[in-house]
Scaffold this motif. Sequence first.
Motif, PDB file in Angstrom:
ATOM      1  N   ASP A 289       0.830  -1.203   0.000  1.00  0.00           N
ATOM      2  CA  ASP A 289       0.000   0.000   0.000  1.00  0.00           C
ATOM      3  C   ASP A 289       0.867   1.257   0.000  1.00  0.00           C
ATOM      4  O   ASP A 289       0.409   2.338  -0.383  1.00  0.00           O
ATOM      5  CB  ASP A 289      -0.964   0.005   1.184  1.00  0.00           C
ATOM      6  CG  ASP A 289      -0.249  -0.017   2.535  1.00  0.00           C
ATOM      7  OD1 ASP A 289       0.993  -0.082   2.558  1.00  0.00           O
ATOM      8  OD2 ASP A 289      -0.939   0.005   3.576  1.00  0.00           O
ATOM      9  N   ARG A 290       2.140   1.098   0.411  1.00  0.00           N
ATOM     10  CA  ARG A 290       3.047   2.253   0.358  1.00  0.00           C
ATOM     11  C   ARG A 290       3.304   2.683  -1.081  1.00  0.00           C
ATOM     12  O   ARG A 290       3.564   3.860  -1.335  1.00  0.00           O
ATOM     13  CB  ARG A 290       4.363   1.922   1.060  1.00  0.00           C
ATOM     14  CG  ARG A 290       4.224   1.666   2.552  1.00  0.00           C
ATOM     15  CD  ARG A 290       5.564   1.828   3.264  1.00  0.00           C
ATOM     16  NE  ARG A 290       6.553   0.906   2.751  1.00  0.00           N
ATOM     17  CZ  ARG A 290       6.811  -0.296   3.269  1.00  0.00           C
ATOM     18  NH1 ARG A 290       6.103  -0.707   4.311  1.00  0.00           N
ATOM     19  NH2 ARG A 290       7.741  -1.070   2.772  1.00  0.00           N
ATOM     20  N   VAL A 291       3.276   1.737  -2.016  1.00  0.00           N
ATOM     21  CA  VAL A 291       3.450   2.096  -3.423  1.00  0.00           C
ATOM     22  C   VAL A 291       2.312   2.999  -3.879  1.00  0.00           C
ATOM     23  O   VAL A 291       2.519   3.992  -4.574  1.00  0.00           O
ATOM     24  CB  VAL A 291       3.511   0.830  -4.294  1.00  0.00           C
ATOM     25  CG1 VAL A 291       3.673   1.186  -5.755  1.00  0.00           C
ATOM     26  CG2 VAL A 291       4.635  -0.074  -3.843  1.00  0.00           C
ATOM     27  N   VAL A 292       1.088   2.652  -3.479  1.00  0.00           N
ATOM     28  CA  VAL A 292      -0.067   3.458  -3.855  1.00  0.00           C
ATOM     29  C   VAL A 292       0.024   4.846  -3.234  1.00  0.00           C
ATOM     30  O   VAL A 292      -0.226   5.861  -3.884  1.00  0.00           O
ATOM     31  CB  VAL A 292      -1.359   2.748  -3.438  1.00  0.00           C
ATOM     32  CG1 VAL A 292      -2.583   3.576  -3.812  1.00  0.00           C
ATOM     33  CG2 VAL A 292      -1.447   1.372  -4.084  1.00  0.00           C
ATOM     34  N   GLY A 293       0.400   4.902  -1.952  1.00  0.00           N
ATOM     35  CA  GLY A 293       0.539   6.200  -1.306  1.00  0.00           C
ATOM     36  C   GLY A 293       1.621   7.051  -1.946  1.00  0.00           C
ATOM     37  O   GLY A 293       1.447   8.260  -2.125  1.00  0.00           O
ATOM     38  N   ILE A 303      -6.275   8.621  -6.777  1.00  0.00           N
ATOM     39  CA  ILE A 303      -6.392   7.400  -7.586  1.00  0.00           C
ATOM     40  C   ILE A 303      -5.240   7.419  -8.592  1.00  0.00           C
ATOM     41  O   ILE A 303      -5.404   7.798  -9.753  1.00  0.00           O
ATOM     42  CB  ILE A 303      -7.750   7.306  -8.296  1.00  0.00           C
ATOM     43  CG1 ILE A 303      -8.895   7.478  -7.297  1.00  0.00           C
ATOM     44  CG2 ILE A 303      -7.897   5.966  -9.014  1.00  0.00           C
ATOM     45  CD1 ILE A 303     -10.270   7.433  -7.914  1.00  0.00           C
ATOM     46  N   PRO A 304      -4.024   7.050  -8.167  1.00  0.00           N
ATOM     47  CA  PRO A 304      -2.867   7.158  -9.066  1.00  0.00           C
ATOM     48  C   PRO A 304      -2.924   6.112 -10.177  1.00  0.00           C
ATOM     49  O   PRO A 304      -3.482   5.026 -10.017  1.00  0.00           O
ATOM     50  CB  PRO A 304      -1.675   6.915  -8.131  1.00  0.00           C
ATOM     51  CG  PRO A 304      -2.233   6.058  -7.044  1.00  0.00           C
ATOM     52  CD  PRO A 304      -3.652   6.497  -6.851  1.00  0.00           C
ATOM     53  N   ALA A 305      -2.317   6.476 -11.303  1.00  0.00           N
ATOM     54  CA  ALA A 305      -2.243   5.567 -12.444  1.00  0.00           C
ATOM     55  C   ALA A 305      -0.921   4.820 -12.427  1.00  0.00           C
ATOM     56  O   ALA A 305       0.078   5.291 -11.861  1.00  0.00           O
ATOM     57  CB  ALA A 305      -2.390   6.355 -13.745  1.00  0.00           C
ATOM     58  N   ALA A 306      -0.907   3.649 -13.042  1.00  0.00           N
ATOM     59  CA  ALA A 306       0.334   2.889 -13.169  1.00  0.00           C
ATOM     60  C   ALA A 306       1.291   3.632 -14.091  1.00  0.00           C
ATOM     61  O   ALA A 306       0.875   4.327 -15.031  1.00  0.00           O
ATOM     62  CB  ALA A 306       0.045   1.494 -13.720  1.00  0.00           C
ATOM     63  N   TRP A 307       2.575   3.502 -13.838  1.00  0.00           N
ATOM     64  CA  TRP A 307       3.583   4.203 -14.636  1.00  0.00           C
ATOM     65  C   TRP A 307       3.704   3.520 -15.999  1.00  0.00           C
ATOM     66  O   TRP A 307       4.246   2.411 -16.119  1.00  0.00           O
ATOM     67  CB  TRP A 307       4.931   4.187 -13.916  1.00  0.00           C
ATOM     68  CG  TRP A 307       4.898   4.816 -12.564  1.00  0.00           C
ATOM     69  CD1 TRP A 307       4.608   6.104 -12.272  1.00  0.00           C
ATOM     70  CD2 TRP A 307       5.184   4.183 -11.308  1.00  0.00           C
ATOM     71  NE1 TRP A 307       4.678   6.330 -10.918  1.00  0.00           N
ATOM     72  CE2 TRP A 307       5.036   5.158 -10.293  1.00  0.00           C
ATOM     73  CE3 TRP A 307       5.539   2.896 -10.945  1.00  0.00           C
ATOM     74  CZ2 TRP A 307       5.242   4.884  -8.960  1.00  0.00           C
ATOM     75  CZ3 TRP A 307       5.729   2.609  -9.602  1.00  0.00           C
ATOM     76  CH2 TRP A 307       5.578   3.599  -8.631  1.00  0.00           C
ATOM     77  N   ASP A 308       3.231   4.182 -17.038  1.00  0.00           N
ATOM     78  CA  ASP A 308       3.299   3.609 -18.384  1.00  0.00           C
ATOM     79  C   ASP A 308       4.645   3.883 -19.050  1.00  0.00           C
ATOM     80  O   ASP A 308       5.207   3.015 -19.710  1.00  0.00           O
ATOM     81  CB  ASP A 308       2.167   4.170 -19.252  1.00  0.00           C
ATOM     82  CG  ASP A 308       0.808   3.683 -18.787  1.00  0.00           C
ATOM     83  OD1 ASP A 308       0.746   2.554 -18.255  1.00  0.00           O
ATOM     84  OD2 ASP A 308      -0.177   4.422 -18.936  1.00  0.00           O
ATOM     85  N   SER A 309       5.140   5.102 -18.901  1.00  0.00           N
ATOM     86  CA  SER A 309       6.391   5.496 -19.550  1.00  0.00           C
ATOM     87  C   SER A 309       7.505   5.520 -18.518  1.00  0.00           C
ATOM     88  O   SER A 309       7.497   6.344 -17.596  1.00  0.00           O
ATOM     89  CB  SER A 309       6.244   6.874 -20.202  1.00  0.00           C
ATOM     90  OG  SER A 309       7.442   7.268 -20.830  1.00  0.00           O
ATOM     91  N   VAL A 310       8.451   4.613 -18.657  1.00  0.00           N
ATOM     92  CA  VAL A 310       9.559   4.474 -17.699  1.00  0.00           C
ATOM     93  C   VAL A 310      10.871   4.561 -18.459  1.00  0.00           C
ATOM     94  O   VAL A 310      11.000   4.016 -19.564  1.00  0.00           O
ATOM     95  CB  VAL A 310       9.464   3.120 -16.951  1.00  0.00           C
ATOM     96  CG1 VAL A 310      10.623   2.971 -15.967  1.00  0.00           C
ATOM     97  CG2 VAL A 310       8.130   2.999 -16.224  1.00  0.00           C
ATOM     98  N   ARG A 311      11.834   5.246 -17.886  1.00  0.00           N
ATOM     99  CA  ARG A 311      13.168   5.331 -18.489  1.00  0.00           C
ATOM    100  C   ARG A 311      14.214   4.879 -17.476  1.00  0.00           C
ATOM    101  O   ARG A 311      14.195   5.309 -16.318  1.00  0.00           O
ATOM    102  CB  ARG A 311      13.487   6.747 -18.961  1.00  0.00           C
ATOM    103  CG  ARG A 311      14.895   6.899 -19.525  1.00  0.00           C
ATOM    104  CD  ARG A 311      15.105   8.250 -20.190  1.00  0.00           C
ATOM    105  NE  ARG A 311      14.236   8.398 -21.340  1.00  0.00           N
ATOM    106  CZ  ARG A 311      14.169   9.504 -22.080  1.00  0.00           C
ATOM    107  NH1 ARG A 311      14.907  10.557 -21.764  1.00  0.00           N
ATOM    108  NH2 ARG A 311      13.355   9.570 -23.114  1.00  0.00           N
ATOM    109  N   SER A 565       1.308  -3.553 -11.304  1.00  0.00           N
ATOM    110  CA  SER A 565       0.088  -4.315 -11.076  1.00  0.00           C
ATOM    111  C   SER A 565      -0.667  -3.792  -9.864  1.00  0.00           C
ATOM    112  O   SER A 565      -1.909  -3.712  -9.867  1.00  0.00           O
ATOM    113  CB  SER A 565       0.423  -5.801 -10.893  1.00  0.00           C
ATOM    114  OG  SER A 565       1.048  -6.331 -12.041  1.00  0.00           O
ATOM    115  N   VAL A 566       0.069  -3.432  -8.833  1.00  0.00           N
ATOM    116  CA  VAL A 566      -0.570  -2.903  -7.625  1.00  0.00           C
ATOM    117  C   VAL A 566      -1.303  -1.599  -7.934  1.00  0.00           C
ATOM    118  O   VAL A 566      -2.452  -1.386  -7.517  1.00  0.00           O
ATOM    119  CB  VAL A 566       0.481  -2.708  -6.522  1.00  0.00           C
ATOM    120  CG1 VAL A 566      -0.072  -1.869  -5.376  1.00  0.00           C
ATOM    121  CG2 VAL A 566       0.964  -4.051  -6.007  1.00  0.00           C
ATOM    122  N   LEU A 567      -0.658  -0.719  -8.693  1.00  0.00           N
ATOM    123  CA  LEU A 567      -1.295   0.560  -9.031  1.00  0.00           C
ATOM    124  C   LEU A 567      -2.498   0.355  -9.940  1.00  0.00           C
ATOM    125  O   LEU A 567      -3.537   1.014  -9.770  1.00  0.00           O
ATOM    126  CB  LEU A 567      -0.270   1.480  -9.700  1.00  0.00           C
ATOM    127  CG  LEU A 567       0.882   1.962  -8.817  1.00  0.00           C
ATOM    128  CD1 LEU A 567       1.856   2.815  -9.610  1.00  0.00           C
ATOM    129  CD2 LEU A 567       0.355   2.747  -7.629  1.00  0.00           C
TER     130      LEU A 567
END
Length: 645
Positions: A289-293, A303-311, A565-567
């Motif tokens: 849940d810390r990832v969501v926070g 309501i955060p979105a999953a990271w689509d663009s990662v470098r 996946s969590v996000l």
Amino acid sequence: MSVDGWNTVLVLGGIRSGKSEFAESLVTDAPVVRYVATAPEGDPEDTEWATRLAAHRARRPGSWTTEETTEDPRRLADVLESAEPNEMLLVDDLGGWVTVLLDPDHQPADDVATIAELAEAIRGCAARVVLVSPEVGLSLVPTTPLGRAFTDALGAANRAVADACDAVVLVVAGQPVWLKPAATAIEQAAPATTSTATATAAVVASPADAEPTPEVQLPDVLTHTPPATPPQEAGNPWAAPTMALPMVATGLVIQPGMELPMPNEYEGPQAVDRLATLDVPGAGLGVLDRVVGFAAATQGTSIPAAWDSVRVLLLHGDHAGGASAGTVAGESARRAAQARAGQGALARLAAESGASLQVVDTPASAPIEDQPALTPDQVESALRYGWRLAEQAADAGVQLLVLGACGAGTEAAAAAVLAATAGAEPPAVLGRVITDSGEIDDAAWMIRCAAVRDALHRTRRSSRGAKDILAELGGGDVAVATGVLLGATARRVPVLLDGPVGLAAGMVSRDLAGQARHWCLLADHGRHPAVRLAADVLGLTPLLDLRLDLGEGANALVALPLLRSVLALSAGLPAHPSLDGGDDTDPGADEPESTDPSYADPDLTEPDFVEPDSTEPDFVEPEPAGPGPASTRADEQPASGWRAG
């Protein structure tokens, strides 16, 4: 000096604005400083003025030399003209110089000619000069002739000196605002609206005006973009430029105490509280849940979105001397070339995650046991270069940076930084040396410990400022990583750390901008002692305990799909039906309407209403014969036939 490429700088500011302190910070890196004092001693009875002068003198290091020019205002021009190219002069301040110039003892005098002589001396000065002057043009016109003469003369001097200087900065409430040259007004570009191909090309070709100094060549190369990467829109909605920071033509002025943005302190807790309302069969996400926070706070939404663009930024730079003991010559270069070719563990994991991979060459570091790892100019250039890498990523739409490193001696350099910043003992933070065959090399480990020990002994009397630590101990990769953290913080881009280099950069960044650590996330400590100690100091609790050791950057990419996946789960799941407005609906609203002609809705009919065709008698609630449900009579039984209790 913090302002590279300039010989003369004028620092303006109001009373108690912090102009003198800022000017002194510009010359702290100079080995020898001549402090030119222009203020007269004043009235011996004026104890407050004497206290101010004493405070100024107390701030000067013992290595500085002081020169007085209060006897003759023309002497200041002579001091500037006779200065040597290797000297650094700090003139504080022109207000005192104008006071002496207007002193009746020096009249009659041609004030205009004296000011012009000073300006010409500044233009022809071979040394580097920082001049301090009060800014009185924003105040009211004085009511006395002497006051008007002072402000007029000081205003003329400020204009002439500003025209002669290479750079001018105005300090307001301790915050520097660079006024000159015109090229310093570099626009903080809004997120680009170009296509993905255009954004990628912008990263591949670095802008010419942003190249580092010729002494340190830091190419900017986007090395590998997996073909499976879905198209992304350039620009992040939550990573727009946040503030105007002091700039010079050679780049951003990175200095201690910068005020950078913080994550949203309200959205994070709200996002975690929301998880308790989701329709999940089990107890929830546990420690994840810390990832969501974290994502909610950095994105500014509950309501955060999953990271689509990662470098992925892979920093490649070797450290010479004992720090690299036990490593095979050329091994780090092979790893970097492998990543550039899209091969190896890091590149394969990046392709699986749809992340772009950028290999960054950092300056090679000298043996820290014998000499500084970098020069001050190299540190400034590396910091600005890392900042620019983060800005380019934000402009290209990157939502998460993964920081990794590959280089000989990086672990020993990180251990030295931790020892200097956290007071750790080198053997306690220096990981074991593992050979290519999987064996433990204790001899190489002892050589590394000795190198860190000797480096700390060599620098025992040196400053422990952030830039000093990077120059003496950290080296090129840690300096560039620090710049990346600062630039990402300024653009509100979170960073996934992995390995000792990123954590060492986090330790150094505390003195430059304490907000940087709040934008960092640590997936796994990998059992590395330096990572575990730095994480504890920075307050970064590892999310997982996988104990991976695939190389910096690769460990984080293994955990990235789980974090995504969590996000995605937290954003996509609805609320539990019992919490989704169940108390506000009629329990029988969805029941089919009865076709029995004897049926009557009690909510829609009066008690005495009877259907015309009904043969059933009216039902009338009987009046209670006794005191009601509160009766305590022993022979009373429930009407339904069930026993009470």
